[in-house]
Design an enzyme around this catalytic site. Structure first.
Site, PDB file in Angstrom:
ATOM      1  CG  HIS A 119       7.799  17.342  -5.092  1.00  0.00           C
ATOM      2  ND1 HIS A 119       7.318  16.760  -3.937  1.00  0.00           N
ATOM      3  CD2 HIS A 119       7.969  18.646  -4.784  1.00  0.00           C
ATOM      4  CE1 HIS A 119       7.205  17.669  -2.989  1.00  0.00           C
ATOM      5  NE2 HIS A 119       7.601  18.830  -3.473  1.00  0.00           N
ATOM      6  CG  ASP A 149       7.429  13.485  -3.364  1.00  0.00           C
ATOM      7  OD1 ASP A 149       8.135  13.565  -4.384  1.00  0.00           O
ATOM      8  OD2 ASP A 149       7.014  14.499  -2.768  1.00  0.00           O
ATOM      9  N   GLY A 222       8.727  25.175  -0.250  1.00  0.00           N
ATOM     10  CA  GLY A 222      10.146  25.332   0.071  1.00  0.00           C
ATOM     11  C   GLY A 222      10.555  24.447   1.231  1.00  0.00           C
ATOM     12  CG  ASN A 223       8.926  24.154   5.263  1.00  0.00           C
ATOM     13  OD1 ASN A 223       8.169  25.111   5.344  1.00  0.00           O
ATOM     14  ND2 ASN A 223       9.958  23.989   6.087  1.00  0.00           N
ATOM     15  CB  SER A 224       9.061  20.100  -0.622  1.00  0.00           C
ATOM     16  OG  SER A 224       7.679  20.174  -0.702  1.00  0.00           O
ATOM     17  N   GLY A 277      -0.882  -8.910  -7.800  1.00  0.00           N
ATOM     18  CA  GLY A 277      -1.687  -8.939  -9.022  1.00  0.00           C
ATOM     19  C   GLY A 277      -3.166  -9.097  -8.749  1.00  0.00           C
ATOM     20  CB  ILE A 280      -7.563  -5.174  -2.447  1.00  0.00           C
ATOM     21  CG1 ILE A 280      -6.570  -4.015  -2.643  1.00  0.00           C
ATOM     22  CG2 ILE A 280      -6.880  -6.511  -2.552  1.00  0.00           C
ATOM     23  CD1 ILE A 280      -5.418  -4.024  -1.659  1.00  0.00           C
TER      24      ILE A 280
END
Length: 484
Positions: A119, A149, A222-224, A277, A280
């Site tokens: 992101h 991500d 900003g730490n992402s 497929g 669950i």
């Protein structure tokens, strides 16, 4: 009056006579204890994280991004931003033609490979990476995986003497172990925070493969994309999300999951996952009792999709999966993650309970379709799958959605769905139409749109591809696609 004063003086004198020996004994005892040596004082001093930080912070980078706003998520659409960041890291309330954003990352290879969050760089038109030593580089996306991500980018230009860090074993980190986060919170470069690992295997409903580490080390917008270190200086997680309004609740993608994705991201630019497929749900103690099972953990099969890999292997609703390839399955989420890390087309053995009896089923795993509509089809400077096939033969493609299979009655969930055909193009001359699914090329199965686009791209000019297509509700037919 004088008598009372004299009595007070005598009492005070007596108290002093009693106290003096006690004070003298205390002084004697204190003088008999040797003074702490310098070495002892150093051992008794509080430990410092400074040596650890100095050894790794050079590899932590700031990632500044200019990205298209129109093609990506606005506030309230991206689950990572809306639920956890509330629009942080440069994404504002209004859509703009170009948005500014920033995050963090860390160098894992001397060739200039940097790990960060998807992101942070999604829809990027330009990426600028700044190092702690003052150097800065333009960068390009090598690969992205929206479902976890995770993104891999590469520094451009002449890169040498780059500091690097290595990925550690996230499974070895225990709840309560100390961790250190370094990143670019609110644009404040090389900020360091520390804390402990608060929990493991957190499902924060950000995606189908949630398995986050939770920490109370301060993580902010900003730490992402920045690293979460253990005390050995190894990266055990990529800092990814925080709870909006929460204090001391941050989440990181485990390093072992990142390791499993790295080679695909670098080689293919995206991640292809295996697929059963099935639908669950978790096996609970109450359900286990009601189903008269000898186990309390596992994944109950609630639905088997038609023509799915599990369906072809004979799996049924209410089967309870307790192991895959000898590994115990404790929950539905764990089964989903383990299947996803396997290679499509490979065969796995599932241990299931059916009608109270344990048995083994062999399943040839399929390729997971793009259920979320977030398929990554762009790698480095290559054209997107749709654009490359459209430019050469006039056909746009996408992966087959199982929901389309159920709705239209297609015989297979694998293949390449034709979404558009240009008038007058080779695709139109081959009688391809939107809604058809290409299931074979030259009598070999086609798994997905990316595979077919690659075949078209590499086909020699003047050649003809024999396509087998399926028309929903009609049947299968042959088509001859001439390659200009």
């Amino acid at each position: 009056m004088n008598k009372r004063l004299n009595a007070s003086r005598r009492a005070l004198t007596g108290a002093l006579i009693v106290a003096l020996p006690v004070l003298a004994n205390a002084q004697t005892a204190a003088s008999s204890v040797p003074a702490a040596s310098p070495a002892t004082r150093e051992v008794q001093a509080l430990p410092s994280l400074a040596p650890l930080v100095e050894s790794v912070k050079g590899a932590v980078v700031n990632v500044d991004v200019q990205a298209k706003a129109s093609g990506g998520y606005g506030q309230g659409e991206n689950p990572f931003f809306d639920r956890f960041f509330g629009g942080g890291e440069g994404r504002g309330q209004r859509r703009e033609p170009i948005r500014q954003g920033s995050g963090s990352g860390f160098i894992v290879d001397g060739r200039g490979l940097v790990l960060t969050n998807n992101h942070v760089v999604e829809d990027a038109v330009s990426i600028r990476v700044r190092l702690d030593d003052g150097r800065s580089f333009d960068a390009e996306i090598v690969g992205r995986d929206p479902l976890t991500d995770v993104a891999l980018i590469r520094l451009k230009g002449k890169v040498d003497n780059l500091p690097t860090v290595k990925l550690g074993d996230s499974d070895a980190v225990r709840v309560g172990d100390w961790v250190v986060a370094i990143g670019n919170p609110f644009g404040l470069a090389s900020s360091v925070s520390s804390g402990i690992l608060s929990a493991r295997a957190r499902d924060i409903h950000a995606g189908p493969y949630d398995d986050f580490l939770q920490t109370d080390a301060a993580i902010n917008p900003g730490n992402s994309g920045g690293p979460l270190f253990n005390l050995k200086g190894e990266v055990v997680g990529i800092n990814t999300a925080i709870v909006g309004g929460g204090t001391g609740i941050g989440f990181a993608v485990p390093s072992n999951l990142v390791k499993a994705l790295m080679s695909q991201l670098e080689k293919d630019g995206s991640v292809t996952r295996a697929w059963l497929g099935i639908g669950i749900q978790d096996l609970t103690q109450d359900l286990a009792k009601a189903m008269q099972l000898p186990v309390n953990e596992g994944a109950i099969v609630s639905q088997v999709n038609d023509n799915s890999p599990a369906g072809k292997a004979g799996m049924r609703a209410d089967d309870v999966i307790v192991a895959i390839d000898g590994q115990k399955v404790e929950s539905g989420g764990q089964l989903t993650r383990r299947v996803a890390l396997k290679k499509p087309g490979s065969t796995s053995t599932l241990d299931v309970f059916r009608d109270g009896k344990r048995q083994a089923l062999k399943v040839q795993l399929g390729t997971r379709p793009d259920l979320e509509g977030r398929s990554v089809r762009q790698r480095r400077g290559d054209e997107e799958t749709e654009q490359s096939s459209k430019a050469r033969v006039g056909v746009s493609l996408s992966n087959v959605d199982p929901r389309i299979v159920e709705r239209t009655g297609l015989r297979s969930s694998q293949g390449a769905l034709v979404t558009d055909v240009l008038p007058g193009s080779p695709a139109e001359k081959a009688q391809l139409e939107a809604g058809m699914v290409v299931v074979e090329v030259d009598r070999k199965p086609v798994q997905n749109a990316e595979e077919l686009a690659k075949i078209i791209r590499k086909a020699p000019a003047g050649s003809t591809l024999l396509l087998r297509v399926e028309v929903p509700g009609s049947g299968r037919y042959l088509r001859a696609l001439h390659i200009p």
